[in-house]
Design a protein around this motif. Sequence first.
Motif, short mmCIF file in Angstrom:
data_model
loop_
_atom_site.label_atom_id
_atom_site.label_comp_id
_atom_site.label_asym_id
_atom_site.label_seq_id
_atom_site.Cartn_x
_atom_site.Cartn_y
_atom_site.Cartn_z
N ARG A 80 0.83 -1.21 0.00
CA ARG A 80 0.00 0.00 0.00
C ARG A 80 0.87 1.26 0.00
N LEU A 81 0.48 2.22 -0.83
CA LEU A 81 1.16 3.52 -0.88
C LEU A 81 0.24 4.58 -0.29
N HIS A 82 0.80 5.46 0.53
CA HIS A 82 -0.01 6.47 1.22
C HIS A 82 0.40 7.90 0.90
N GLY A 83 1.48 8.08 0.16
CA GLY A 83 1.89 9.43 -0.19
C GLY A 83 2.59 10.14 0.95
N ARG A 84 2.77 11.43 0.78
CA ARG A 84 3.48 12.24 1.78
C ARG A 84 2.62 12.42 3.02
N PHE A 85 3.28 12.79 4.12
CA PHE A 85 2.60 12.84 5.40
C PHE A 85 3.08 14.02 6.22
N ASN A 86 2.27 14.37 7.19
CA ASN A 86 2.65 15.35 8.21
C ASN A 86 3.17 14.58 9.41
N GLU A 87 4.41 14.86 9.82
CA GLU A 87 5.01 14.07 10.90
C GLU A 87 4.20 14.13 12.18
N TYR A 88 3.43 15.18 12.39
CA TYR A 88 2.64 15.28 13.61
C TYR A 88 1.41 14.37 13.58
N ASP A 89 1.09 13.85 12.38
CA ASP A 89 -0.03 12.91 12.26
C ASP A 89 0.42 11.46 12.42
N LEU A 90 1.72 11.22 12.39
CA LEU A 90 2.23 9.86 12.36
C LEU A 90 1.85 9.05 13.59
N ARG A 91 1.93 9.68 14.76
CA ARG A 91 1.79 8.93 16.01
C ARG A 91 0.45 8.22 16.11
N SER A 92 -0.58 8.69 15.39
CA SER A 92 -1.89 8.04 15.44
C SER A 92 -2.05 6.98 14.36
N LEU A 93 -1.04 6.81 13.50
CA LEU A 93 -1.16 5.90 12.37
C LEU A 93 -0.58 4.51 12.64
N PHE A 94 0.27 4.38 13.66
CA PHE A 94 0.99 3.14 13.86
C PHE A 94 0.53 2.42 15.13
N ASN A 95 0.55 1.10 15.06
CA ASN A 95 0.11 0.27 16.17
C ASN A 95 1.27 -0.64 16.59
N PRO A 96 1.86 -0.42 17.76
CA PRO A 96 3.00 -1.24 18.18
C PRO A 96 2.65 -2.71 18.39
#
Length: 213
Positions: A80-96
């Motif tokens: 899957r490709l998601h394109g460019r991102f805002n680093e401040y939005d990253l923390r809600s995108l990943f699940n450890p």
Amino acid sequence: VVAPNASNAVQMETPGNNGTESPVRFIYFGQFHSYYDFDFLVSAFLKLRQTKLSTELHFWGGGELSHIVERLAEKDDAIRLHGRFNEYDLRSLFNPHTDVFVLPSKPASAAEITSPIKLFEYMSYGVPVLAAEVGQVPEILEHGKTAYLYNPHDLDSLVSLMVWVVENVAERKAVGIRAREEQLNHHTWQKRAATLLRDIGSRVETGNLTRKA
């Protein structure tokens, strides 16, 4: 004077879902540069998918090799490709609980002489890291303790390691937690600057600091 790279610590925001029924996601985020071997990574993932169908490979970002990553993504609908991102939005995108960050550094490239900021950003999220043994990476991370390191010349060994990571949930989560602790203790900008200043101070005191034109 060269200051080694580091990163700021991020606030942990672990999703409520425990991830037990979610697919394991291998994730790369950042610039698509020539010192990363995306072809090698995708080749390993495609072999992984032969036995582990409930896995995905995600790319967030863009850059000079975007066209290559886009072409590689066409090889499997689990890429899957998601394109460019805002680093401040990253923390809600990943699940450890379910995610694994990948750092596919390429041998005989600029990756041989750098300590990538991306590596320390990965560590700060508490998500386990799968990284190539290239450049300074093996000096920063310890295989099986703070990361999973693979031989960038051996595709089958990477596939085997990916299988192991998928199957050993509790262990990979523990590795991610230890990586975050390592980053907080040694690899924030504040910690790196303090270490650098101490080193410069000790060299000045002992007369070992030389100036080069």
